[in-house]
Design an enzyme around this catalytic site. Structure first.
Site, PDB file in Angstrom:
ATOM      1  N   GLU A  60      -5.287  11.836  10.692  1.00 42.65           N
ATOM      2  CA  GLU A  60      -4.865  12.257  12.031  1.00 42.65           C
ATOM      3  C   GLU A  60      -3.352  12.481  11.969  1.00 42.65           C
ATOM      4  O   GLU A  60      -2.621  11.599  11.515  1.00 42.65           O
ATOM      5  CB  GLU A  60      -5.204  11.177  13.053  1.00 42.65           C
ATOM      6  CG  GLU A  60      -6.688  10.907  13.198  1.00 42.65           C
ATOM      7  CD  GLU A  60      -6.966   9.738  14.129  1.00 42.65           C
ATOM      8  OE1 GLU A  60      -6.759   9.884  15.341  1.00 42.65           O
ATOM      9  OE2 GLU A  60      -7.366   8.672  13.631  1.00 42.65           O
TER      10      GLU A  60
ATOM     11  N   ARG B 206     -10.470  -1.432   3.597  1.00 45.46           N
ATOM     12  CA  ARG B 206      -9.134  -0.874   3.782  1.00 45.46           C
ATOM     13  C   ARG B 206      -8.133  -1.731   3.027  1.00 45.46           C
ATOM     14  O   ARG B 206      -8.423  -2.864   2.627  1.00 45.46           O
ATOM     15  CB  ARG B 206      -8.757  -0.809   5.264  1.00 45.46           C
ATOM     16  CG  ARG B 206      -8.721  -2.152   5.963  1.00 45.46           C
ATOM     17  CD  ARG B 206      -8.134  -2.049   7.353  1.00 45.46           C
ATOM     18  NE  ARG B 206      -6.691  -1.811   7.293  1.00 45.46           N
ATOM     19  CZ  ARG B 206      -5.942  -1.525   8.344  1.00 45.46           C
ATOM     20  NH1 ARG B 206      -6.485  -1.425   9.539  1.00 45.46           N
ATOM     21  NH2 ARG B 206      -4.655  -1.335   8.217  1.00 45.46           N
TER      22      ARG B 206
ATOM     23  N   LYS C 182      -0.177   2.369  12.296  1.00 43.38           N
ATOM     24  CA  LYS C 182       0.785   3.388  12.723  1.00 43.38           C
ATOM     25  C   LYS C 182       1.320   3.074  14.124  1.00 43.38           C
ATOM     26  O   LYS C 182       2.481   3.349  14.425  1.00 43.38           O
ATOM     27  CB  LYS C 182       0.140   4.769  12.680  1.00 43.38           C
ATOM     28  CG  LYS C 182       0.013   5.332  11.273  1.00 43.38           C
ATOM     29  CD  LYS C 182      -0.436   6.773  11.249  1.00 43.38           C
ATOM     30  CE  LYS C 182      -1.907   6.934  11.467  1.00 43.38           C
ATOM     31  NZ  LYS C 182      -2.388   8.310  11.264  1.00 43.38           N
TER      32      LYS C 182
END
Length: 564
Positions: A35, A261, A271
């Site tokens: 993204e 992850r 983020k």
């Protein structure tokens, strides 16, 4: 790295191998779908390496697709930064860059298809009501009062949404699935919402935007992706991923597989939280060397090969764990130990006067740029009556455990002579100005007679200096897992950046000055006895060279794991 992945035979490779056994004509096709709402970090590097390396192994393809479904958070600068980071890592995506926004017309038609099948409806509940009706893990959800609208009514309302006849938050399109599902994601998830913000690709063409879960699986299908690889937080989303594919007329049905992850000690990878650090000016920006963004790591002196090595070492599993930061440091230290030019620098200088040398005494020594790599060549250093050493390499008060320079004791100057401290000069405030030493001119390249070899310290002649700034970076947080803390800002390390004003060898500095304004090429050095440093290509100027410490010389991870 591709051979390493084969040898590891991780569970994703095992799945792909089985798929090829079932279908020998299978064409492996994956993608990296960021993204564009921030910069890439070391966690993204794990996914990048996995997807692109698998494409190499299986002679497949890997797309770069920007999942640009939320113009409120996205920016064209993030797109460029992501492209730059992937190129820097040494990967090239298949064909042209793709954008989910390319598929907006198709996604709109698939949404209408769900409405026509009675599987989607326009809801005019507020966000708070939708959240309340969804229930919890322990309580079932409740149907929206708008859930039983007719297909015709829903179709008309959805067209009005597209035309901009509703305000933001006044209406949304939801899937009609099961408000009693054990998976909250399946309790009539929102598929489309209204946002009156110009999109960086489609400009003002759309005011309704698909949700990530709706757009992602359909974009995978449109592109012909065979294996959709994502991290474990999307595990529950798989049921919605499959439901959308099964209930629309798409031909391709990619398979989603999840892996753990990356969680890194002393670091924030969210983020959203990184943006908080930037907004509060705790860090300089997305490329601050104290955060594990790829641009931050690059600026700190990490190389693509060291990051790939790290990603290979941590492997691909389904188990979440906290990775030692020292493992990442080990990877870059191992590389720089073989490639970095050795030179001397003094970060906190204190003056040494060698009283038994003539005022104009000058010797030139030829020293290696690397002790084990003759191909890196040599350089000259100058030895004179007045030199600088590190302030930490001298102690005025007697300390038996202190093995460097102290009154009445000897040390060897790297590549030069043995000296002995005999006197201290101080100013009126009792600060040491200089140390008066005797230089034994019979000890160049020789062991002292009837004595043990003394400790070796580094130095620079006053006549061979160029001023420079040194930035010493430490962990930004003083706890191992700040990611799990809501008040993560309370754990900021106040000494995560310390600046020193010192000197480097003059000729090394001149060589850097010649190139500093020509390109952004990073130069790597081992400042002997101090650590590995690189030139800061953003802040350095010809008249003001700045060096970032990449990593110290000590390797705690290797010491801990070398016998395993």
């Amino acid at each position: 790295m591709n051979n390493t992945i084969k040898n590891n035979n991780n569970f994703i490779c095992q799945i792909i191998n089985k798929d090829f056994k079932k279908n020998k004509k299978l064409s492996f096709y994956t993608r990296f779908p960021p993204e564009p709402n921030g910069y890439l970090h070391i966690g993204h590097a794990k996914s990048i390496c996995l997807n692109f390396e698998l494409a190499k192994i299986y002679n497949g393809r890997c797309n770069l697709r920007f999942d640009d479904t939320n113009p409120l958070k996205e920016n064209i600068k993030y797109i460029q930064a992501i492209e730059d980071d992937i190129n820097w890592l040494g990967y090239q995506w298949n064909g042209n860059i793709h954008y989910t926004s390319e598929y907006f017309p198709k996604l709109y038609e698939y949404a209408k298809e769900l409405i026509k099948k009675g599987l989607a409806y326009v809801d005019q509940s507020t966000k708070e009501q939708i959240r309340e009706y969804r229930g919890t893990l322990n309580t079932p959800g409740k149907n929206s009062p708008y859930r039983n609208r007719t297909i015709e009514e829903n179709m008309e309302l959805f067209k009005k949404m597209k035309k901009g006849e509703f305000s933001e938050g006044e209406a949304c399109l939801r899937a009609k699935i099961d408000m009693n599902s054990s998976f909250i994601i399946m309790r009539d998830p929102v598929l489309y919402r209204i946002i009156f913000t110009e999109h960086h690709q489609t400009r003002k063409k759309w005011c309704i935007y698909p949700m990530y879960d709706f757009a992602h699986c359909l974009s995978d299908s449109i592109e012909g992706i065979t294996h959709s690889l994502c991290t474990l937080e999307f595990q529950d989303n798989k049921c919605l991923y499959n439901w959308i594919l099964q209930n629309t007329s798409v031909k391709n049905h990619p398979k989603q597989y999840e892996f753990s992850r990356l969680n890194l000690e002393f670091a924030i990878l969210s983020k959203r939280k990184l943006k908080v650090l930037i907004e509060k000016k705790i860090i300089q920006g997305w490329n601050d060397p104290r955060i594990p963004t790829l641009s931050g790591l690059k600026r700190k002196g990490y190389t693509p090969s060291s990051i790939k090595e790290f990603c290979q070492k941590i492997g691909i599993t389904k188990q979440n764990n906290l990775i030692e930061f020292s493992m990442l440091e080990h990877c870059i230290r191992k590389e720089l130990n073989q490639t970095a030019v050795r030179t001397m620098a003094v970060l906190e200088p204190i003056k040494i006067i060698l009283y038994n040398l003539e005022k104009n005494h000058k010797e030139i020594f030829i020293v290696p740029n690397h002790p084990n790599n003759p191909e890196l060549g040599t350089h000259k250093i100058i030895f004179t009556k007045i030199i600088y050493i590190e302030r930490s390499d001298f102690k005025e008060k007697y300390d038996q455990k202190y093995k460097r320079l102290k009154l009445g004791e000897e040390v060897r100057l790297r590549y030069a002579y043995i000296i002995k401290a005999e006197k201290i000069e101080k100013d009126e405030y009792n600060n040491i100005i200089s140390i008066i030493c005797y230089c034994d001119l019979n000890t160049l390249g020789k062991k002292p007679k009837n004595k043990k070899n003394p400790a070796v310290i580094h130095w620079i002649s006053v006549q061979n200096t160029l001023p420079a700034e040194f930035r010493l970076y430490d962990q930004l947080f003083n706890i191992k897992n700040p990611e799990e803390k809501k008040d993560f800002l309370s754990y900021i390390n106040s000494e995560s950046l310390i600046k020193k004003q010192g000197f480097i060898e003059k000729q090394i500095g001149i060589n850097i000055q010649k190139n500093i304004e020509k390109d952004n090429k990073i130069s790597f050095f081992q400042f002997e006895r101090i650590g590995y440093f690189c030139i800061d290509y953003l802040d350095s100027k010809k008249e003001n060279l700045i060096f970032n410490r990449t990593v110290s010389l000590r390797d705690p991870w290797n010491l801990k794991n070398k016998f395993k």
